[in-house]
Design a protein around this motif. Structure first.
Motif, PDB file in Angstrom:
ATOM      1  N   ALA A 116      17.346  38.917  26.845  1.00 20.12           N
ATOM      2  CA  ALA A 116      17.998  37.686  27.127  1.00 20.12           C
ATOM      3  C   ALA A 116      18.990  37.350  26.062  1.00 20.12           C
ATOM      4  O   ALA A 116      20.049  37.169  26.119  1.00 20.12           O
ATOM      5  CB  ALA A 116      16.948  36.657  26.497  1.00 20.12           C
ATOM      6  N   ASN A 155       3.626  31.931  30.309  1.00 12.53           N
ATOM      7  CA  ASN A 155       4.316  32.989  31.587  1.00 12.53           C
ATOM      8  C   ASN A 155       3.436  31.961  32.877  1.00 12.53           C
ATOM      9  O   ASN A 155       3.487  33.224  34.074  1.00 12.53           O
ATOM     10  CB  ASN A 155       4.103  33.976  31.751  1.00 12.53           C
ATOM     11  N   SER A 200      16.173  31.846  27.513  1.00 10.21           N
ATOM     12  CA  SER A 200      14.539  32.785  28.430  1.00 10.21           C
ATOM     13  C   SER A 200      13.345  31.479  27.830  1.00 10.21           C
ATOM     14  O   SER A 200      13.453  30.728  26.908  1.00 10.21           O
ATOM     15  CB  SER A 200      14.383  33.927  27.305  1.00 10.21           C
ATOM     16  N   LYS A 254       6.596  42.388  28.055  1.00  6.18           N
ATOM     17  CA  LYS A 254       7.083  41.808  29.495  1.00  6.18           C
ATOM     18  C   LYS A 254       7.489  40.897  28.083  1.00  6.18           C
ATOM     19  O   LYS A 254       8.381  40.175  28.627  1.00  6.18           O
ATOM     20  CB  LYS A 254       6.427  41.314  30.302  1.00  6.18           C
ATOM     21  N   THR A 255       6.794  40.427  27.272  1.00  4.64           N
ATOM     22  CA  THR A 255       7.108  39.540  26.174  1.00  4.64           C
ATOM     23  C   THR A 255       8.296  40.240  25.535  1.00  4.64           C
ATOM     24  O   THR A 255      10.140  40.057  25.313  1.00  4.64           O
ATOM     25  CB  THR A 255       6.100  38.616  25.328  1.00  4.64           C
ATOM     26  N   ALA A 282      21.367  34.915  27.154  1.00  2.00           N
ATOM     27  CA  ALA A 282      20.878  34.041  28.598  1.00  2.00           C
ATOM     28  C   ALA A 282      19.881  33.294  27.737  1.00  2.00           C
ATOM     29  O   ALA A 282      19.219  33.260  26.553  1.00  2.00           O
ATOM     30  CB  ALA A 282      19.848  34.776  29.367  1.00  2.00           C
ATOM     31  N   LEU A 311      18.828  32.949  33.248  1.00  2.48           N
ATOM     32  CA  LEU A 311      17.514  32.862  32.788  1.00  2.48           C
ATOM     33  C   LEU A 311      17.170  34.427  33.460  1.00  2.48           C
ATOM     34  O   LEU A 311      17.176  34.841  33.422  1.00  2.48           O
ATOM     35  CB  LEU A 311      17.212  31.576  34.245  1.00  2.48           C
ATOM     36  N   VAL A 312      16.511  34.052  32.337  1.00  2.00           N
ATOM     37  CA  VAL A 312      15.360  35.538  32.263  1.00  2.00           C
ATOM     38  C   VAL A 312      13.742  34.472  31.955  1.00  2.00           C
ATOM     39  O   VAL A 312      13.192  34.215  31.071  1.00  2.00           O
ATOM     40  CB  VAL A 312      15.407  36.644  30.850  1.00  2.00           C
ATOM     41  N   VAL A 313      12.820  35.715  32.978  1.00  2.00           N
ATOM     42  CA  VAL A 313      11.655  34.368  32.957  1.00  2.00           C
ATOM     43  C   VAL A 313      10.565  36.176  33.281  1.00  2.00           C
ATOM     44  O   VAL A 313      10.867  36.921  33.706  1.00  2.00           O
ATOM     45  CB  VAL A 313      11.636  33.646  34.617  1.00  2.00           C
ATOM     46  N   GLU A 314       9.780  35.383  32.412  1.00  2.00           N
ATOM     47  CA  GLU A 314       8.715  36.706  32.327  1.00  2.00           C
ATOM     48  C   GLU A 314       7.409  35.827  33.285  1.00  2.00           C
ATOM     49  O   GLU A 314       7.575  34.811  33.368  1.00  2.00           O
ATOM     50  CB  GLU A 314       7.835  36.276  31.171  1.00  2.00           C
ATOM     51  N   LYS A 372      11.066  40.736  27.548  1.00  2.00           N
ATOM     52  CA  LYS A 372      12.042  39.128  27.559  1.00  2.00           C
ATOM     53  C   LYS A 372      13.301  38.967  27.026  1.00  2.00           C
ATOM     54  O   LYS A 372      14.154  38.552  27.256  1.00  2.00           O
ATOM     55  CB  LYS A 372      11.235  38.664  28.312  1.00  2.00           C
ATOM     56  N   SER A 373      12.402  39.298  25.384  1.00  2.00           N
ATOM     57  CA  SER A 373      13.179  39.106  24.498  1.00  2.00           C
ATOM     58  C   SER A 373      14.463  39.655  24.148  1.00  2.00           C
ATOM     59  O   SER A 373      15.856  39.080  24.193  1.00  2.00           O
ATOM     60  CB  SER A 373      12.189  39.051  22.745  1.00  2.00           C
TER      61      SER A 373
END
Length: 434
Positions: A111, A123, A118, A103-104, A116, A142-145, A107-108
């Protein structure tokens, strides 16, 4: 600025309350620019720390207490989430990412490709709410974990975040103590795909028939010509070359996700690919330290899916390959069997296998009860050209009946390896002191 006079709910505002730049639910982070949200906790209520936050200069405190600089409401948690939902509506694009592993990393890379914002490592729902409030009006995607560990939690997160794009990176045995089975995991995590543009990683595609997939091989959106070397990963996407320094296939798959998202958002792919090259994932998540001995620091957390992916990356590198594995948490009654399966996989992928703590013998041929014992043996065995992967769960988790499970802090092993490799001579094995 976060103006307590402009919140989207009824509240009694103390006249001395003033706008803030940030929000926190941790009173230790409160300060002149950071307001404090007093939330209920498992052991203590945040109200117990209101005085400390005020003493630190917090511009306002979201609480049900009648105190100076209070933004007073009946329920701080309900108010926080209502505020977050309102601010989220101003974001031009919100991407939500979940999965049993990766996930992380996803996300990185997502973004970076999108340009974006993040959220940081945390989380939890309060962390996500604070992020949405702080960044909802920034005018950027926005990027959300969105991690879960219990039934129903994804539905709560989706209600809070309302992602325009929902992503599932992978599905595997993780948080089985609460979720019970892989089928339950897939169903719960799949909630992120409902009502959103859905994308799933290649590994997860089998669990979501009909969903668009990304990665390499037979997927909807595929990178082409993947090559992983000690220098990193190279591939092409839609004709655009991509290079990711010191990366493996997991990072390359996350980069493909980012490029898919960027293309759909109208971002120029060459620009997105250039930003991907500079991605830095938070420490302990597949960070490669090249040198006389290559150290792969993947010690932040572990699940069977994540460990297998890390072992695949280890096998792709030249040199004597060494795996150092510790306990994986929240695997339920099948945890011994799952550790044995991972250990068998390690023996196929690595030349030398170490295990430590609970299930050490399952994880490695060289098994040790404690981290100091393992570290001493490992350092004494180092040779120039070795590649060492370090991976385990860390911290403490709780079973449904409130029994504690303790992970293994292998970050100390990483630190010892980084120090010791400078002492390894080119002539052969050398011992190094702790």
């Amino acid at each position: 600025m976060l103006d307590p006079r402009a919140v989207p709910f009824d509240a009694a505002l103390h006249p001395d309350a003033r706008p803030a730049l940030r929000l926190t639910w941790d009173s230790r982070e409160a300060g002149p620019d950071t307001a404090f949200v007093a939330l209920p906790g498992e052991r203590m209520h945040g109200n117990a720390f209101v005085d400390a936050a005020l003493a630190a200069g917090a511009p306002f405190v979201l609480t049900d207490l009648a105190v100076p600089r209070a933004l007073r409401v009946p329920d701080a948690r309900t108010a926080l989430f209502a505020w977050a939902r309102a601010e989220r509506t101003h974001a031009p694009l919100v991407v939500g990412i979940t999965g049993s592993a990766g996930k992380t990393t996803a996300k990185s890379y997502a973004a970076a490709a999108l340009g974006a914002l993040s959220m940081p490592v945390y989380n939890t729902m309060p962390a996500i709410a604070c992020f949405l409030i702080e960044r909802g009006r920034a005018g950027q995607p926005l990027v959300v974990e969105m991690g879960i560990d219990r039934p129903g939690e994804m539905a709560e997160l989706v209600d809070l975040v309302r992602p325009d794009v929902g992503v599932v990176t992978s599905i595997g045995p993780a948080h089985l103590e609460q979720l019970g089975s892989i089928e339950n995991i897939a169903r719960e995590k799949g909630g992120i795909l409902q009502g959103a543009r859905g994308l799933v990683g290649a590994q997860a595609a089998a669990y979501y028939p009909g969903a668009d997939s990304y990665g390499f091989g037979p997927v909807t959106f595929a990178g082409e010509g993947l090559r992983v070397t000690p220098e990193g990963a190279r591939f092409a996407f839609a004709g655009v070359p991509v290079f990711l320094p010191y990366a493996a296939q997991v990072q390359a798959e996350a980069a493909v996700l980012g490029l898919v998202l960027a293309r759909e958002a109208g971002v120029a792919l060459p620009d997105a690919a250039a930003r991907l090259r500079g991605v830095q994932v938070p420490g302990g998540r597949y960070t490669v330290h090249p040198g006389s001995i290559t150290v792969i620091d993947d010690a932040y957390n572990a699940s069977p899916v994540a460990v297998r992916a890390a072992l695949d990356a280890l096998q792709a590198l030249p040199g004597r390959r060494i795996s150092v594995l510790g306990r994986m948490l929240e695997l339920g009654p099948t945890e011994r069997a799952l550790h044995a399966e991972v250990g068998a996989y390690a023996r196929q992928r690595a030349d030398v296998t170490y295990g430590v703590g609970a299930f050490a013998a399952e994880l490695g041929d060289r098994a040790f009860a404690t981290v100091p014992e393992l570290t001493a043996a490992l350092l004494a065995d180092l040779r120039p050209g070795d590649v060492v992967l370090v991976k385990a769960s860390r911290g403490i988790s709780w079973t449904p009946d409130r029994r504690a499970q303790e992970g293994v802090g292998l970050d100390t092993v990483v630190q010892a390896l980084l120090k010791a490799r400078e002492q390894v001579s080119a002539s052969g094995p050398a011992a190094a002191d702790l």
